[in-house]
Scaffold this motif. Structure first.
Motif, PDB file in Angstrom:
ATOM      1  N   ARG A  37      58.350  32.845  58.798  1.00  0.00           N
ATOM      2  CA  ARG A  37      58.477  32.187  60.093  1.00  0.00           C
ATOM      3  C   ARG A  37      57.973  33.049  61.240  1.00  0.00           C
ATOM      4  NH1 ARG A  37      62.939  28.576  58.772  1.00  0.00           N
ATOM      5  NH2 ARG A  37      63.784  29.170  56.752  1.00  0.00           N
ATOM      6  N   LEU A  38      57.583  34.273  60.953  1.00  0.00           N
ATOM      7  CA  LEU A  38      57.201  35.225  61.991  1.00  0.00           C
ATOM      8  C   LEU A  38      55.702  35.487  61.892  1.00  0.00           C
ATOM      9  CD1 LEU A  38      60.235  37.654  61.581  1.00  0.00           C
ATOM     10  CD2 LEU A  38      59.902  35.941  63.382  1.00  0.00           C
ATOM     11  N   LYS A  39      54.929  34.688  62.595  1.00  0.00           N
ATOM     12  CA  LYS A  39      53.475  34.758  62.470  1.00  0.00           C
ATOM     13  C   LYS A  39      52.898  36.036  63.052  1.00  0.00           C
ATOM     14  CE  LYS A  39      53.677  30.775  60.554  1.00  0.00           C
ATOM     15  NZ  LYS A  39      53.660  30.722  59.077  1.00  0.00           N
ATOM     16  N   GLY A  40      53.681  36.752  63.842  1.00  0.00           N
ATOM     17  CA  GLY A  40      53.210  38.018  64.381  1.00  0.00           C
ATOM     18  C   GLY A  40      53.411  39.187  63.439  1.00  0.00           C
ATOM     19  N   ILE A  41      53.890  38.900  62.235  1.00  0.00           N
ATOM     20  CA  ILE A  41      54.084  39.927  61.208  1.00  0.00           C
ATOM     21  C   ILE A  41      53.327  39.508  59.952  1.00  0.00           C
ATOM     22  CG2 ILE A  41      55.759  41.085  59.706  1.00  0.00           C
ATOM     23  CD1 ILE A  41      57.851  40.681  61.920  1.00  0.00           C
ATOM     24  N   HIS A  42      52.528  40.404  59.409  1.00  0.00           N
ATOM     25  CA  HIS A  42      51.810  40.148  58.161  1.00  0.00           C
ATOM     26  C   HIS A  42      52.251  41.168  57.120  1.00  0.00           C
ATOM     27  CE1 HIS A  42      47.804  40.539  55.743  1.00  0.00           C
ATOM     28  NE2 HIS A  42      48.716  39.857  55.069  1.00  0.00           N
ATOM     29  N   ILE A  43      52.854  40.706  56.051  1.00  0.00           N
ATOM     30  CA  ILE A  43      53.209  41.587  54.937  1.00  0.00           C
ATOM     31  C   ILE A  43      51.975  41.730  54.059  1.00  0.00           C
ATOM     32  CG2 ILE A  43      54.739  41.990  52.995  1.00  0.00           C
ATOM     33  CD1 ILE A  43      56.842  40.343  54.386  1.00  0.00           C
ATOM     34  N   VAL A  44      51.304  42.861  54.191  1.00  0.00           N
ATOM     35  CA  VAL A  44      50.065  43.097  53.456  1.00  0.00           C
ATOM     36  C   VAL A  44      50.341  43.229  51.969  1.00  0.00           C
ATOM     37  CG1 VAL A  44      48.107  44.672  53.178  1.00  0.00           C
ATOM     38  CG2 VAL A  44      49.017  44.184  55.460  1.00  0.00           C
ATOM     39  N   GLY A  45      51.424  43.952  51.633  1.00  0.00           N
ATOM     40  CA  GLY A  45      51.730  44.174  50.229  1.00  0.00           C
ATOM     41  C   GLY A  45      53.209  44.351  49.984  1.00  0.00           C
ATOM     42  N   VAL A  46      53.634  43.927  48.816  1.00  0.00           N
ATOM     43  CA  VAL A  46      54.991  44.143  48.318  1.00  0.00           C
ATOM     44  C   VAL A  46      54.864  44.842  46.977  1.00  0.00           C
ATOM     45  CG1 VAL A  46      57.120  43.060  47.495  1.00  0.00           C
ATOM     46  CG2 VAL A  46      55.910  42.095  49.465  1.00  0.00           C
ATOM     47  N   VAL A  47      55.535  45.971  46.822  1.00  0.00           N
ATOM     48  CA  VAL A  47      55.516  46.648  45.528  1.00  0.00           C
ATOM     49  C   VAL A  47      56.936  46.745  44.988  1.00  0.00           C
ATOM     50  CG1 VAL A  47      53.420  47.952  46.032  1.00  0.00           C
ATOM     51  CG2 VAL A  47      55.633  48.964  46.534  1.00  0.00           C
ATOM     52  N   ASP A  48      57.042  46.619  43.700  1.00  0.00           N
ATOM     53  CA  ASP A  48      58.331  46.659  43.024  1.00  0.00           C
ATOM     54  C   ASP A  48      58.100  47.183  41.616  1.00  0.00           C
ATOM     55  OD1 ASP A  48      61.253  45.313  43.541  1.00  0.00           O
ATOM     56  OD2 ASP A  48      60.734  45.219  41.420  1.00  0.00           O
ATOM     57  N   LEU A  49      59.122  47.785  41.021  1.00  0.00           N
ATOM     58  CA  LEU A  49      59.004  48.238  39.636  1.00  0.00           C
ATOM     59  C   LEU A  49      58.666  47.078  38.716  1.00  0.00           C
ATOM     60  CD1 LEU A  49      62.023  50.722  39.421  1.00  0.00           C
ATOM     61  CD2 LEU A  49      59.585  51.303  39.537  1.00  0.00           C
ATOM     62  N   ASN A  50      59.123  45.889  39.091  1.00  0.00           N
ATOM     63  CA  ASN A  50      58.823  44.686  38.323  1.00  0.00           C
ATOM     64  C   ASN A  50      58.170  43.662  39.254  1.00  0.00           C
ATOM     65  OD1 ASN A  50      58.796  42.306  36.810  1.00  0.00           O
ATOM     66  ND2 ASN A  50      60.750  42.756  35.802  1.00  0.00           N
ATOM     67  N   PRO A  51      56.845  43.647  39.347  1.00  0.00           N
ATOM     68  CA  PRO A  51      56.177  42.698  40.243  1.00  0.00           C
ATOM     69  C   PRO A  51      56.518  41.245  39.940  1.00  0.00           C
ATOM     70  CG  PRO A  51      54.641  44.394  39.533  1.00  0.00           C
ATOM     71  CD  PRO A  51      55.877  44.555  38.708  1.00  0.00           C
ATOM     72  N   GLY A  52      56.790  40.947  38.682  1.00  0.00           N
ATOM     73  CA  GLY A  52      57.156  39.579  38.321  1.00  0.00           C
ATOM     74  C   GLY A  52      58.451  39.151  38.989  1.00  0.00           C
ATOM     75  N   THR A  53      59.404  40.077  39.078  1.00  0.00           N
ATOM     76  CA  THR A  53      60.660  39.772  39.761  1.00  0.00           C
ATOM     77  C   THR A  53      60.415  39.559  41.250  1.00  0.00           C
ATOM     78  OG1 THR A  53      61.965  41.022  38.151  1.00  0.00           O
ATOM     79  CG2 THR A  53      62.953  40.658  40.307  1.00  0.00           C
ATOM     80  N   ALA A  54      59.553  40.387  41.837  1.00  0.00           N
ATOM     81  CA  ALA A  54      59.229  40.220  43.253  1.00  0.00           C
ATOM     82  C   ALA A  54      58.629  38.838  43.504  1.00  0.00           C
ATOM     83  CB  ALA A  54      58.261  41.309  43.694  1.00  0.00           C
ATOM     84  N   LYS A  55      57.699  38.426  42.668  1.00  0.00           N
ATOM     85  CA  LYS A  55      57.079  37.107  42.831  1.00  0.00           C
ATOM     86  C   LYS A  55      58.105  35.994  42.632  1.00  0.00           C
ATOM     87  CE  LYS A  55      52.376  38.435  41.541  1.00  0.00           C
ATOM     88  NZ  LYS A  55      51.258  38.226  40.593  1.00  0.00           N
ATOM     89  N   SER A  56      59.003  36.182  41.690  1.00  0.00           N
ATOM     90  CA  SER A  56      60.051  35.190  41.462  1.00  0.00           C
ATOM     91  C   SER A  56      60.940  35.043  42.687  1.00  0.00           C
ATOM     92  CB  SER A  56      60.893  35.580  40.241  1.00  0.00           C
ATOM     93  OG  SER A  56      62.013  34.723  40.094  1.00  0.00           O
ATOM     94  N   ASN A  57      61.288  36.173  43.295  1.00  0.00           N
ATOM     95  CA  ASN A  57      62.124  36.136  44.498  1.00  0.00           C
ATOM     96  C   ASN A  57      61.388  35.504  45.677  1.00  0.00           C
ATOM     97  OD1 ASN A  57      64.294  37.280  43.200  1.00  0.00           O
ATOM     98  ND2 ASN A  57      63.848  39.365  43.869  1.00  0.00           N
ATOM     99  N   MET A  58      60.099  35.770  45.787  1.00  0.00           N
ATOM    100  CA  MET A  58      59.315  35.171  46.866  1.00  0.00           C
ATOM    101  C   MET A  58      59.246  33.650  46.696  1.00  0.00           C
ATOM    102  SD  MET A  58      56.388  38.149  47.083  1.00  0.00           S
ATOM    103  CE  MET A  58      55.599  37.781  48.650  1.00  0.00           C
TER     104      MET A  58
END
Length: 450
Positions: A37-58
């Motif tokens: 909801r915050l168009k003035g913020i861009h999350i360039v990258g998310v890193v996690d020990l388990n990228p699959g879990t990160a994608k699931s949460n997103m």
């Protein structure tokens, strides 16, 4: 009061604040839900020990697949999408990233991530307050040396309480105490991940639905997190810690002015200018109405007759003498409020709290009789809990901070209720966290001696 307007300006210019996030657990996922909801913020990258879990949460919080399907950090930076991976070093080193959000909850890793970010010229918002509790002054110093910003995370109680303290002082009031609320009974100190939900007030099914980590929530219950958060507040705001640990007096919001004053005046504090927590339960376990279990407060003083008359004229709630009153925020929304830190750091160049001193420390205190050869399991576990202590006493006693009492072996027996000392363990000295802690100890031991 215009952060949102400034974020909109950045969005309209096509120049959002570019962020990298390490760790996509509960706190991180809450922020991800709001970042959409915050168009003035861009999350360039998310890193996690388990990228699959990160994608699931997103996906869980409403991200469309294409929004987190960037093939690389370069692609994410160019397109406005987000890359999800497991290489934190690449994320920190990427030139498009301005701010690193550290929310792994791993104290050892958090220190390394922060120091590496500073070396790469990145600002850091540290959600892992456990690390701040034992090396916060060191992290703040390293950030200043690198010419970047180190900040606590808004939404977590330490930053919110520090904001209230700043409000009071900026209004011209003398701060008597600050802290937050908690659900506390003395026997919670022995709680383990096996018993946490029975005390917390959730069923196991509810906890599993929310993907809640029992060890993390047990740290909230057994006194570890209150000690950690109190230490952070004390070190940011220049307040003192009780000599024997948090008192946890029982009371509701309107009781705070009577409780958060010196014992000589009928309160529970050793003296003015301290931190403590208010329990939402009576000593026999009954719920107190209008509690502040999930919130934060500051108690301040009407130290002139004119101020006390103003309190009376405007019918504000004070202590029974009309001298002390509190301001509070009854609820905190954890990661849902983190955008305030991102905007403050990225737009104003200001942290939402950073340690200025080393007033308070969190010692690892045994939950039971521990034997030589046992391996400590750290915050929220089965062996130790955090105990708030004045930093001077902690340094003098050689206490091991809770943040370093994980996966280390005892080399002698330690009875229940005792702080673990450096002489009791075989410490892992080959970590950034250990080395920075020793730097902090050396610096402040010399300061105290001087």
């Amino acid at each position: 009061m215009n952060l949102f307007a400034k974020l909109q300006e950045r969005a309209a210019m096509g120049n959002p604040i570019r962020v990298g996030m390490i760790g996509a657990g509960k706190f991180g996922t809450m922020f991800l839900s709001q970042a959409l909801r915050l168009k003035g913020i861009h999350i360039v990258g998310v890193v996690d020990l388990n990228p699959g879990t990160a994608k699931s949460n997103m996906k869980l919080v409403g991200w469309e697949g294409e929004a987190y399907s960037a093939a690389s950090l370069n692609a994410g930076a160019a397109s406005g999408a987000t890359f999800v991976g497991d290489d934190w070093q690449a994320l920190i080193a990427h030139p498009a990233v301005e701010i690193i959000i550290e929310c792994t909850g791993n104290t050892i890793a958090a220190v390394t991530h922060a120091l590496t970010a500073f070396q790469n010229g990145k600002h850091v918002i540290n959600v892992t307050v456990e690390a701040d509790a034992f090396v916060g002054p060191g992290l703040a110093d390293r950030a200043r040396e690198a010419g970047v910003i180190y900040s606590m995370a808004y939404g977590d109680q330490p930053a919110l309480a520090s904001d209230l303290v700043d409000w009071a002082r900026a209004c011209g009031f003398s701060v008597v105490a600050a802290g937050r609320g908690h659900k506390w009974m003395p026997h919670y100190r022995q709680s383990t991940p096996d018993t946490v939900w029975d005390h917390w007030g959730l069923t196991r099914e509810q906890a599993e639905r929310g993907r809640l980590n029992p060890k993390i929530f047990n740290a909230l219950l057994d006194g570890s997190k209150p000690a950690i958060e109190s230490a952070a507040i004390a070190n940011v705001c220049g307040l003192d810690a009780p000599a024997d640990g948090l008192v946890f007096p029982s009371g509701g919001i309107d009781d705070v002015p009577n409780l958060a004053r010196a014992r000589a005046e009928g309160g529970v504090l050793d003296h003015k200018g301290m931190v403590d927590f208010i329990s939402c339960l009576t000593p026999d376990g009954a719920q107190i109405p209008h509690d502040i279990r999930k919130g934060v407060w500051v108690c301040f003083e009407g130290d002139t007759e004119y101020l006390r008359n103003c309190f009376e004229e405007y019918k504000v709630v004070t202590d029974d003498r009309g001298r002390y009153r509190c301001n509070y925020k009854r609820w905190h929304l954890i990661g849902l409020e983190l955008g305030i830190s991102v905007a403050s750091v990225g737009l104003r160049g200001e942290p939402t709290g950073a340690a200025q001193d080393f007033r308070a420390d969190v010692a690892a205190v045994t939950k039971r009789n521990l034997k030589k050869g046992e391996i400590l399991d750290g915050e929220g576990g089965y062996s130790v809990a955090g105990g708030l202590r004045p930093a001077s006493l902690s340094l003098e006693g050689g206490y091991v901070p809770l943040g370093l009492a994980h996966n280390v072996t005892l080399i002698r027996d330690v009875p229940e209720g005792q702080p673990i000392t450096w002489n009791d363990i075989k410490a892992d000295t080959n970590t950034d966290a250990y080395r920075l802690r020793r730097e902090v100890e050396t610096r402040f031991s010399k300061t105290a001696a001087a």
